[in-house]
Scaffold this active site. Structure first.
Site, PDB file in Angstrom:
ATOM      1  N   GLU A 210      -5.535 -23.026  -0.773  1.00  0.00           N
ATOM      2  CA  GLU A 210      -4.595 -22.133   0.037  1.00  0.00           C
ATOM      3  C   GLU A 210      -5.346 -21.642   1.265  1.00  0.00           C
ATOM      4  O   GLU A 210      -5.369 -20.325   1.441  1.00  0.00           O
ATOM      5  CB  GLU A 210      -3.880 -21.098  -0.949  1.00  0.00           C
ATOM      6  CG  GLU A 210      -3.054 -21.584  -1.859  1.00  0.00           C
ATOM      7  CD  GLU A 210      -2.502 -20.409  -2.928  1.00  0.00           C
ATOM      8  OE1 GLU A 210      -2.671 -19.179  -2.722  1.00  0.00           O
ATOM      9  OE2 GLU A 210      -2.217 -21.026  -3.960  1.00  0.00           O
TER      10      GLU A 210
ATOM     11  N   TYR B 101       3.506 -31.526 -12.086  1.00  0.00           N
ATOM     12  CA  TYR B 101       2.658 -30.277 -11.701  1.00  0.00           C
ATOM     13  C   TYR B 101       3.959 -29.325 -11.630  1.00  0.00           C
ATOM     14  O   TYR B 101       5.037 -29.483 -11.255  1.00  0.00           O
ATOM     15  CB  TYR B 101       2.456 -30.135  -9.739  1.00  0.00           C
ATOM     16  CG  TYR B 101       1.961 -29.120  -9.470  1.00  0.00           C
ATOM     17  CD1 TYR B 101       1.019 -28.395  -9.991  1.00  0.00           C
ATOM     18  CD2 TYR B 101       2.897 -28.488  -8.502  1.00  0.00           C
ATOM     19  CE1 TYR B 101       0.626 -26.895  -9.673  1.00  0.00           C
ATOM     20  CE2 TYR B 101       2.544 -27.097  -7.975  1.00  0.00           C
ATOM     21  CZ  TYR B 101       1.486 -26.569  -8.764  1.00  0.00           C
ATOM     22  OH  TYR B 101       1.099 -25.282  -8.389  1.00  0.00           O
TER      23      TYR B 101
ATOM     24  N   PHE C 201       6.849 -22.660   0.844  1.00  0.00           N
ATOM     25  CA  PHE C 201       6.771 -21.324   0.594  1.00  0.00           C
ATOM     26  C   PHE C 201       5.872 -20.605   1.855  1.00  0.00           C
ATOM     27  O   PHE C 201       5.595 -19.505   1.596  1.00  0.00           O
ATOM     28  CB  PHE C 201       5.912 -21.351  -0.696  1.00  0.00           C
ATOM     29  CG  PHE C 201       4.855 -22.385  -0.759  1.00  0.00           C
ATOM     30  CD1 PHE C 201       3.575 -22.088  -0.058  1.00  0.00           C
ATOM     31  CD2 PHE C 201       4.793 -23.307  -1.480  1.00  0.00           C
ATOM     32  CE1 PHE C 201       2.571 -22.928  -0.073  1.00  0.00           C
ATOM     33  CE2 PHE C 201       3.727 -24.248  -1.388  1.00  0.00           C
ATOM     34  CZ  PHE C 201       2.737 -24.074  -0.564  1.00  0.00           C
TER      35      PHE C 201
ATOM     36  N   TYR D 114       9.982   3.482  36.583  1.00  0.00           N
ATOM     37  CA  TYR D 114      10.334   2.293  35.739  1.00  0.00           C
ATOM     38  C   TYR D 114      11.211   2.479  34.567  1.00  0.00           C
ATOM     39  O   TYR D 114      11.882   1.755  34.000  1.00  0.00           O
ATOM     40  CB  TYR D 114       9.031   1.540  35.432  1.00  0.00           C
ATOM     41  CG  TYR D 114       8.499   0.880  36.740  1.00  0.00           C
ATOM     42  CD1 TYR D 114       9.195   0.755  38.198  1.00  0.00           C
ATOM     43  CD2 TYR D 114       7.436  -0.114  36.643  1.00  0.00           C
ATOM     44  CE1 TYR D 114       8.718   0.212  39.326  1.00  0.00           C
ATOM     45  CE2 TYR D 114       7.120  -0.611  38.022  1.00  0.00           C
ATOM     46  CZ  TYR D 114       7.604  -0.541  39.023  1.00  0.00           C
ATOM     47  OH  TYR D 114       7.185  -1.152  40.461  1.00  0.00           O
TER      48      TYR D 114
ATOM     49  N   ARG E 113      14.618   2.914  35.283  1.00  0.00           N
ATOM     50  CA  ARG E 113      15.623   2.138  36.221  1.00  0.00           C
ATOM     51  C   ARG E 113      15.324   0.778  35.582  1.00  0.00           C
ATOM     52  O   ARG E 113      16.108   0.109  35.310  1.00  0.00           O
ATOM     53  CB  ARG E 113      14.505   1.733  37.701  1.00  0.00           C
ATOM     54  CG  ARG E 113      15.373   1.145  38.585  1.00  0.00           C
ATOM     55  CD  ARG E 113      14.829   0.951  39.691  1.00  0.00           C
ATOM     56  NE  ARG E 113      13.525   1.632  40.179  1.00  0.00           N
ATOM     57  CZ  ARG E 113      12.571   0.889  40.991  1.00  0.00           C
ATOM     58  NH1 ARG E 113      12.701  -0.165  41.410  1.00  0.00           N
ATOM     59  NH2 ARG E 113      11.606   1.937  41.370  1.00  0.00           N
TER      60      ARG E 113
ATOM     61  N   HIS F 153      -0.559 -13.100 -12.441  1.00  0.00           N
ATOM     62  CA  HIS F 153      -0.307 -12.949 -10.902  1.00  0.00           C
ATOM     63  C   HIS F 153       0.332 -11.530 -10.494  1.00  0.00           C
ATOM     64  O   HIS F 153       0.430 -11.249  -9.301  1.00  0.00           O
ATOM     65  CB  HIS F 153       0.809 -13.995 -10.509  1.00  0.00           C
ATOM     66  CG  HIS F 153       0.195 -15.592 -10.526  1.00  0.00           C
ATOM     67  ND1 HIS F 153      -0.597 -15.852 -11.170  1.00  0.00           N
ATOM     68  CD2 HIS F 153       0.331 -16.518  -9.418  1.00  0.00           C
ATOM     69  CE1 HIS F 153      -1.129 -17.367 -10.879  1.00  0.00           C
ATOM     70  NE2 HIS F 153      -0.467 -17.427  -9.665  1.00  0.00           N
TER      71      HIS F 153
ATOM     72  N   ASN G 106       7.341 -18.309  -6.645  1.00  0.00           N
ATOM     73  CA  ASN G 106       6.888 -19.019  -5.237  1.00  0.00           C
ATOM     74  C   ASN G 106       8.157 -18.748  -4.186  1.00  0.00           C
ATOM     75  O   ASN G 106       8.852 -19.779  -4.109  1.00  0.00           O
ATOM     76  CB  ASN G 106       7.048 -20.344  -5.667  1.00  0.00           C
ATOM     77  CG  ASN G 106       5.521 -20.978  -5.362  1.00  0.00           C
ATOM     78  OD1 ASN G 106       4.685 -20.733  -4.609  1.00  0.00           O
ATOM     79  ND2 ASN G 106       5.231 -21.954  -6.538  1.00  0.00           N
TER      80      ASN G 106
END
Length: 601
Positions: free
Chosen positions: A418, A55, A332, A284, A287, A85, A198
């Site tokens: 994914e 792969y 990743f 507040y 303070r 991509h 990646n």
């Protein structure tokens, strides 16, 4: 003479990342780094020559990982990956973001674990040093499988394709800009396409720059809060050290209280009403400022720890282990960064909200202790800072909207391979807006508080007085209504560039949360940048395969746990010291890749 930053994966700091991203610092590569990168490349070359599909080396990608790609098509495979991509849309992101992203991707390549050739790494460095910036679009990353579209836009330019801006900032065809700079485009080889896309580098770069900015802003807001309290006749008694760490031991709170006490030391304004019988307790927003500002500091400390660890990581899928095997993994995934980015947006918005509340008190004649309405010169004729406060309120409201976490909004993609993503890129993009708004909100508080102090008869403290003087160098004090936008912008600019904090520290040192040494952390046992991996090309790969009962040159089997004749076992590379992949004695089960089944980029 230019000073070069050595791109050593073990020593790169936050400050160096910012210097390259924002100030165009030059980058160099040592012979040690180049030798390491070439050594790890031997493992990829051996796997590429083997018959067994691996792969990321000899298969397709993502949901298409089941196809074995013959050698003659693998160059086209890399080109197709990057071209497909590089699918981002929207406005181009800021130059500093792209430069940080490229530097951090180069840093991972320099570990050797991505398995690229040295010439690929060198080309990234050459682009940075030439001031060439790929055009990266706003949308295209889900913060998982890396910042895919942004990194692909950069890789496309490395190939001599796509669009880039030259050192003059003018965008044009990448091949022409590279030719002008004398840079030869790279023809990507096996595994290199995945190695370039990646990574979590965009998320990490934006996190480091946000931490750098927040370091300045959280100190600035301690001083602006003190100045507002001074102008509003508030008390400094609540910032005494015995009321903080001794009773509630939070580091950030103690630091914020100490800064505010230092800023108010020897204040004539504060002394003028110290014996008041009607000022019992402050609101507040006055303070409790150390508690809120301090909590933000503690969040910054946490996010710094996350960023420091990511800055020592080698993020890629698959990665080369020290025994020569190539293993699928899930590193990743941007969740650690996404959570930290969202956390920072929340606390920055909260600090902005409290700052606005103090400004609001200065506008209201019933609460500002005898100052004029809206700090106007002639109230009724003049509107004073009424609309300046509106502007501040609008920015706080936007910061609150952007504080909604992105990381809880996973959306599945890639044919459900994914199926959970971090949305860390989106978290980083909105954090940049929140941090920018926080700077403006603090700037407007300084503008109002300096006017309030100028309207008091007594003298301010030495620290706040120095800050008021720094503002007055370019911004006038009280008077009839004027065109306010340029004056507000000038004050905000002084907040952003750190000059107001510098003015305060010219009188008294102040405490900070992120130091100049941030990013020097190293993991116990060493980093992924191992110079002497245990493999010798295909020989050790065959031995490892035989020991695990698989064919030669296969990918690392996550549930076998017997890499390198049993030495790796649970991802303990480098004689058990790698720390990059402790996959629980081979029981990862998240990545039963078996020569391509994993499928995740």
């Amino acid at each position: 003479m230019s000073v070069f930053i050595d791109l050593d994966p073990d020593t790169l700091t936050f400050a160096q990342v910012v210097d390259v991203a924002r100030h165009d610092a030059k980058v160099s590569l040592s012979e040690t780094t180049l030798t390491r990168v070439n050594k790890y490349r031997e493992a990829i070359d051996a796997l590429a020559a083997a018959e067994k599909p691996v792969y990321g080396v000899s298969t397709g990608f993502g949901a298409l990982a089941q196809r074995h790609i013959p050698a003659e098509l693998r160059t086209q495979l890399q080109k197709s990956l990057i071209r497909s991509h590089a699918a981002g849309v929207g406005e181009p992101v800021e130059r500093e973001v792209v430069r940080a992203l490229m530097l951090l991707r180069a840093r991972t390549l320099a570990t050797g674990r991505a398995g690229v050739r040295a010439e690929v790494l060198q080309t990234y460095v050459d682009l940075l040093n030439a001031g060439i910036t790929p055009v990266v679009h706003e949308y295209g990353s889900l913060g998982c499988s890396g910042d895919l579209a942004p990194l692909s836009a950069c890789a496309l330019v490395v190939m001599g394709e796509g669009v880039a801006a030259g050192p003059d900032g003018v965008a044009g065809p990448a091949d022409e800009i590279l030719k002008t700079a004398g840079i030869t485009p790279v023809t990507l080889a096996e595994k290199e396409g995945l190695a370039l896309v990646n990574g979590t580098d965009g998320m990490l770069g934006m996190l480091i720059m946000a931490l750098t900015d927040l370091e300045n802003l959280l100190t600035a807001v301690d001083v602006s809060a003190a100045m507002s309290i001074e102008g509003l006749f508030g008390t400094d008694a609540v910032f005494a050290p015995e009321l903080h760490y001794a009773l509630r031991p939070h580091d950030g709170q103690s630091a914020a209280a100490a800064n505010m006490l230092a800023a108010l030391k020897d204040s004539g304004i504060t002394a003028s009403h110290r014996d008041s019988t009607h000022l019992v307790q402050d609101a507040y927003s006055m303070r409790c400022a150390p508690q809120v500002n301090g909590a933000a500091r503690d969040a910054v400390a946490f996010a710094t720890q996350v960023a420091e660890r990511e800055l020592r990581a080698a993020i890629d899928n698959p990665v080369v282990l020290t025994n020569g095997m190539v293993s699928s993994n899930g590193n990743f995934h941007g969740a650690p960064l996404a959570h930290a980015l969202d956390f920072l947006a929340i606390v920055a918005a909260d600090v902005a909200s409290m700052s606005e509340r103090r400004t609001d008190r200065m506008m209201d004649v019933t609460r500002n202790q005898n100052l004029t309405p809206f700090l106007a010169d002639d109230a009724g004729v003049d509107s004073g800072l009424m609309i300046a406060h509106y502007t501040q309120a609008a920015m706080v409201s936007e910061a609150k909207r952007n504080a909604s976490p992105a990381s809880v909004d996973s959306i599945p993609s890639s044919a459900m391979q994914e199926d959970h993503v971090s949305m860390g890129w989106s978290a980083a993009r909105k954090l940049r807006k929140v941090v920018d708004n926080l700077a403006s909100v603090i700037g407007i508080e300084f503008y109002a508080a300096s006017r309030a102090c100028d309207m008091r008869e007594a003298a301010p403290a030495p620290v706040t007085g120095a800050v008021i003087s720094a503002i007055r160098e370019t911004v006038p004090g009280p008077g009839p209504d004027r065109f306010l936008s340029p004056e507000l912008a000038e004050t905000i600019s002084k907040v952003k560039d750190g000059s107001l904090v510098a003015a305060a520290e010219s009188i008294s040192p102040l405490q900070h949360t992120v130091t100049s040494a941030a990013g020097t952390w190293l993991p116990e046992g060493g980093s992924p940048a191992v110079n002497d991996p245990e493999f010798t090309a295909l020989g050790n790969l065959n031995a490892a395969a035989e020991a695990s009962g698989t064919d030669a040159a296969t990918t690392h089997q996550d549930n076998a746990g017997q890499d390198s004749a049993g030495k790796d076992n649970a991802g303990k590379d480098n004689a058990g010291k790698d720390n990059a992949g402790k996959d629980n004695a081979g029981k990862d089960n998240a990545g039963q890749d078996n020569a391509g089944k994993d499928g995740a980029n």
